[in-house]
Design a protein around this motif. Structure first.
Motif, PDB file in Angstrom:
ATOM      1  N   ALA A  99       0.830  -1.205   0.000  1.00 11.27           N
ATOM      2  CA  ALA A  99       0.000   0.000   0.000  1.00 11.27           C
ATOM      3  C   ALA A  99       0.867   1.259   0.000  1.00 11.27           C
ATOM      4  N   LEU A 100       1.988   1.202   0.718  1.00  7.34           N
ATOM      5  CA  LEU A 100       2.904   2.343   0.753  1.00  7.34           C
ATOM      6  C   LEU A 100       3.493   2.596  -0.619  1.00  7.34           C
ATOM      7  N   LEU A 101       3.928   1.542  -1.283  1.00  8.63           N
ATOM      8  CA  LEU A 101       4.526   1.686  -2.607  1.00  8.63           C
ATOM      9  C   LEU A 101       3.508   2.241  -3.608  1.00  8.63           C
ATOM     10  N   LYS A 102       2.287   1.777  -3.515  1.00  6.73           N
ATOM     11  CA  LYS A 102       1.243   2.283  -4.412  1.00  6.73           C
ATOM     12  C   LYS A 102       0.978   3.767  -4.165  1.00  6.73           C
ATOM     13  N   LYS A 103       0.998   4.174  -2.899  1.00  8.27           N
ATOM     14  CA  LYS A 103       0.767   5.591  -2.593  1.00  8.27           C
ATOM     15  C   LYS A 103       1.910   6.447  -3.127  1.00  8.27           C
ATOM     16  N   LEU A 104       3.134   5.972  -2.995  1.00  4.60           N
ATOM     17  CA  LEU A 104       4.281   6.713  -3.544  1.00  4.60           C
ATOM     18  C   LEU A 104       4.152   6.862  -5.061  1.00  4.60           C
TER      19      LEU A 104
END
Length: 361
Positions: free
Chosen positions: A23-28
């Motif tokens: 989820a963090l990578l997608k937000k970045l």
């Protein structure tokens, strides 16, 4: 042979993966903080937080995979741009302090101040510019914990105090302004006013995070902070034992009532390991912090061990994280600092405006 530019860029970005924090990578990616330059074969990541361990794992997981896809070595460029983050109910931030994190507990004796100091130092060790505010007017401990009991704030303009520097961070406390043996025999409004003065009349440098060591309880100081200071988020410190959890629940409830975002629960003194025989024992019980987090649907940020070095280092004014002698004692704080910084970015929104600190008066 390389693909056309657009397809290569899209394919390279799509190849990035992080199974533990997808989820963090997608937000970045959604925030356009990751880009790929085909000509120089360079992947640029503009991080809004400091997380060295997470970044190292991301590079380790993806470098060989992308290099194989391109048939040539991949270059990484990492930039940092820490942004001011606020919850939906509070869209302002101080012009010189991007994020204010309050560390609270429902009761005393859970090691909150020690956690606050070592958390601040861990954020700094990871790369951030960090300050600390001692919000405990009646029992300030920051001067002792940071080994600067005899320091007194100076002033450059006769109006604002210059914060005290210690172990790579800056700080201020009512403890610098009164004698150590003096008792603050003040009613709540006077204590609240004193806190606002220490915060507002300090010439804070540009900070990514200001960590606030809160007093125990849910009284005037907590209300003053929540009503008059643009807090980014709060963290709750507890021990696993039931008597601490009862009061920690009150702390969670209080922050919920005043619409202050809570980043999660920290369980302190979770496990004691005998230095002589290596036997480990949960002296204060087990699982209490995780149960509290689950009850209120909050993230569980991590467990911190019970160890004599934490107490000895604090008494000597050289916090454990600044000494960095035993990795087993330092690593939990570095991991905690990373998790907190990442969660702030994932959970909060960029502040829509910034106010000068003088506007809080």
């Amino acid at each position: 042979m390389l693909f056309k530019k657009t397809s290569t860029v899209d394919k390279i970005i799509a190849q990035l993966s992080d199974a533990d924090n997808d989820a963090l990578l997608k937000k970045l990616q959604q925030d356009k903080r990751i880009s790929f330059d085909e000509k120089s074969v360079t992947l640029t990541v503009n991080l809004p937080f400091y997380a060295p361990s997470w970044l190292a794992q991301l590079q380790q997981k993806n470098s060989d995979k992308i290099t194989a896809l391109l048939a040539q070595p991949l270059n990484w460029v990492i930039n940092y741009d820490i942004v001011a983050l606020q919850s939906a109910g509070s869209k302002t931030a101080l012009a010189n302090i991007k994020n204010i994190i309050v560390v609270a507990s429902g009761k005393g004796g859970v090691g909150k101040s020690t956690v606050s100091v070592n958390l601040a130092l861990a954020l700094s060790k990871n790369g951030a510019k960090v300050g600390m505010l001692d919000a405990d007017i009646y029992g300030p401990s920051l001067p002792t914990l940071l080994g600067v009991k005899d320091a007194q704030p100076s002033t450059a303009d006769g109006k604002l105090m210059l914060p005290i520097e210690a172990h790579g961070i800056v700080c201020n406390s009512i403890g610098f302004l009164v004698a150590e043996a003096d008792a603050m025999i003040w009613r709540g409004p006077m204590a609240s006013k004193a806190l606002q003065q220490v915060l507002n009349e300090t010439a804070w440098p540009a900070l990514d995070y200001l960590v606030v060591d809160m007093p125990p309880g849910t009284g005037d100081i907590q209300l003053t902070m929540s009503q008059h200071v643009p807090i980014s988020s709060a963290v709750i410190v507890t021990t696993p034992q039931d008597v601490a959890l009862i009061d920690a629940k009150k702390g969670v409830t209080m922050f919920n009532k005043v619409d202050t975002h809570i980043s999660g629960i920290i369980e302190n003194m979770s496990l004691f390991t005998c230095s002589a025989c290596g036997h480990s024992e949960a002296i204060f019980g087990t699982g209490g912090g995780e149960q509290l987090a689950a009850q209120f649907s909050l993230p569980f940020l991590g467990k911190l061990p019970l160890h004599i070095n934490y107490r000895q280092d604090s008494d000597q004014g050289v916090p454990t994280v600044s000494k960095c002698e035993q990795n087993t004692l330092v690593e939990p704080y570095l991991a905690l600092a990373e998790t907190l910084a990442i969660n702030l970015y994932k959970d909060l929104q960029p502040a829509s405006q910034q106010i000068n600190i003088t506007e809080l008066k």
